[in-house]
Design a protein around this motif. Sequence first.
Motif, PDB file in Angstrom:
ATOM      1  N   VAL A   1       0.864  -1.183   0.000  1.00 54.88           N
ATOM      2  CA  VAL A   1       0.000   0.000   0.000  1.00 54.88           C
ATOM      3  C   VAL A   1       0.898   1.230   0.000  1.00 54.88           C
ATOM      4  O   VAL A   1       1.800   1.343   0.843  1.00 54.88           O
ATOM      5  N   CYS A   2       0.682   2.126  -0.965  1.00 55.74           N
ATOM      6  CA  CYS A   2       1.514   3.318  -1.087  1.00 55.74           C
ATOM      7  C   CYS A   2       0.668   4.573  -1.279  1.00 55.74           C
ATOM      8  O   CYS A   2      -0.428   4.514  -1.849  1.00 55.74           O
ATOM      9  N   ARG A   3       1.233   5.681  -0.794  1.00 48.79           N
ATOM     10  CA  ARG A   3       0.640   6.986  -1.083  1.00 48.79           C
ATOM     11  C   ARG A   3       1.485   7.662  -2.154  1.00 48.79           C
ATOM     12  O   ARG A   3       2.715   7.690  -2.049  1.00 48.79           O
ATOM     13  N   TYR A   4       0.816   8.190  -3.167  1.00 49.20           N
ATOM     14  CA  TYR A   4       1.486   8.886  -4.268  1.00 49.20           C
ATOM     15  C   TYR A   4       1.176  10.379  -4.140  1.00 49.20           C
ATOM     16  O   TYR A   4       0.025  10.799  -4.319  1.00 49.20           O
ATOM     17  N   GLN A   5       2.223  11.140  -3.819  1.00 49.20           N
ATOM     18  CA  GLN A   5       2.066  12.580  -3.579  1.00 49.20           C
ATOM     19  C   GLN A   5       2.609  13.334  -4.796  1.00 49.20           C
ATOM     20  O   GLN A   5       3.784  13.222  -5.153  1.00 49.20           O
ATOM     21  N   PHE A   6       1.724  14.104  -5.428  1.00 50.04           N
ATOM     22  CA  PHE A   6       2.096  14.856  -6.620  1.00 50.04           C
ATOM     23  C   PHE A   6       2.778  16.161  -6.186  1.00 50.04           C
ATOM     24  O   PHE A   6       2.141  17.029  -5.590  1.00 50.04           O
ATOM     25  N   LYS A   7       4.083  16.266  -6.466  1.00 49.39           N
ATOM     26  CA  LYS A   7       4.889  17.366  -5.929  1.00 49.39           C
ATOM     27  C   LYS A   7       4.391  18.726  -6.423  1.00 49.39           C
ATOM     28  O   LYS A   7       4.122  18.901  -7.612  1.00 49.39           O
ATOM     29  N   GLY A   8       4.234  19.625  -5.443  1.00 49.74           N
ATOM     30  CA  GLY A   8       3.781  20.979  -5.763  1.00 49.74           C
ATOM     31  C   GLY A   8       2.286  21.109  -5.941  1.00 49.74           C
ATOM     32  O   GLY A   8       1.769  22.192  -6.205  1.00 49.74           O
ATOM     33  N   GLU A   9       1.545  20.004  -5.765  1.00 44.85           N
ATOM     34  CA  GLU A   9       0.101  20.010  -6.033  1.00 44.85           C
ATOM     35  C   GLU A   9      -0.749  19.908  -4.767  1.00 44.85           C
ATOM     36  O   GLU A   9      -1.972  20.034  -4.837  1.00 44.85           O
ATOM     37  N   HIS A  10      -0.129  19.608  -3.600  1.00 43.23           N
ATOM     38  CA  HIS A  10      -0.885  19.409  -2.348  1.00 43.23           C
ATOM     39  C   HIS A  10      -1.995  18.381  -2.551  1.00 43.23           C
ATOM     40  O   HIS A  10      -3.130  18.574  -2.146  1.00 43.23           O
ATOM     41  N   PHE A  11      -1.645  17.310  -3.240  1.00 42.57           N
ATOM     42  CA  PHE A  11      -2.647  16.304  -3.589  1.00 42.57           C
ATOM     43  C   PHE A  11      -1.994  14.932  -3.615  1.00 42.57           C
ATOM     44  O   PHE A  11      -0.882  14.770  -4.104  1.00 42.57           O
ATOM     45  N   SER A  12      -2.695  13.931  -3.059  1.00 37.72           N
ATOM     46  CA  SER A  12      -2.182  12.555  -3.027  1.00 37.72           C
ATOM     47  C   SER A  12      -3.301  11.566  -3.335  1.00 37.72           C
ATOM     48  O   SER A  12      -4.486  11.882  -3.156  1.00 37.72           O
ATOM     49  N   VAL A  13      -2.906  10.371  -3.776  1.00 39.74           N
ATOM     50  CA  VAL A  13      -3.842   9.243  -3.865  1.00 39.74           C
ATOM     51  C   VAL A  13      -3.201   8.046  -3.169  1.00 39.74           C
ATOM     52  O   VAL A  13      -1.983   8.008  -2.965  1.00 39.74           O
ATOM     53  N   MET A  14      -4.025   7.081  -2.803  1.00 38.79           N
ATOM     54  CA  MET A  14      -3.558   5.821  -2.221  1.00 38.79           C
ATOM     55  C   MET A  14      -3.697   4.712  -3.257  1.00 38.79           C
ATOM     56  O   MET A  14      -4.657   4.701  -4.040  1.00 38.79           O
ATOM     57  N   ALA A  15      -2.750   3.783  -3.243  1.00 41.77           N
ATOM     58  CA  ALA A  15      -2.812   2.638  -4.155  1.00 41.77           C
ATOM     59  C   ALA A  15      -2.557   1.354  -3.373  1.00 41.77           C
ATOM     60  O   ALA A  15      -1.621   1.275  -2.580  1.00 41.77           O
TER      61      ALA A  15
END
Length: 315
Positions: free
Chosen positions: A46-60
């Motif tokens: 299980v990983c969190r993907y954090q989009f740099k500079g976007e203040h936004f993440s998703v979980m996979a």
Amino acid sequence: MASRHVNTLNPGDPFRDWLVKEVVGDRLRNKSCSVNVFKYNSSHTVCRYQFKGEHFSVMAKFFAEPTGQLKDYNPSKGMMNEYRNLKKAASVINVAKPLAINKKFNCVLVTEHIPGKSLGWYIRHEENLYERLSAVAHMLRQLHENTKSSYNKVNEFRNYHEVLGHLKLDHNTRETFNRLLGEWWYSSLLNREYGCMVHRDVNPSNYIFCKGKPYALDFESSWFEANPVRDLGILAAELKNEFELHMGGGEKAEPYIGNFLWEYSSDEKDFYYITRALPFFMSIGLLRSARLHQGDYRNYLIREACECLKAINYR
């Protein structure tokens, strides 16, 4: 749940490009951003993907990458099952909404990332705990009331015996459990007119509070046609376990458990039914925890589970 940074993905990485182009593209200002990857300890990768500079993440969650004891199962089926369960629950309560699934990437399920503190954090700090448990009680009530179905009592007992099987108890202890389960089966305490969808994995880490609202995570093991008291009993067992391990004794959880059940109940009659059925499901919750422990503490949980079943003799 703790995580650690394990990678940074740049444009050209197939998984990162799929996320950007097909899953979250319209939410990003900079579609060329790199993506930080944070890994969690879980029964799957299980990983969190954090989009740099976007203040936004998703979980996979990658169903074809099991890390726990259960490895012999169909990952594609598991992925589809949780996706459908999340869709169903999302129509009724706040959940980490499912965004996409993809067999090609190790049977991945991508969901929203819900930032905030878990119910487990509030238990450990005993901070606003009555209020937080009340919010979870109302959420579970909403889920159960809005997913009514037929009721499969046989399934509740089949599952109990499966959990006992995993524990590999000595003959006498197993026979004691079998005898007590027989008494519960022939009593009317677990009889109901209807069942419902239950979350089932009612672990305090699976409830996150974001801006004061509870969100439920992880619906892989959800059930239908179930007894709603199952969710209440599992959470009551988790509370007892947390207080026994970290807060100076399981008995200190009792005021919180009582208040949680009262907040869930529609009236006194409902509360009476719930408290009579609760020991059965609290017992299975304690046995689930016993699978994760060794030695004296494991034996303590098994004894407590047995004592819960014996409550039928005092009804």
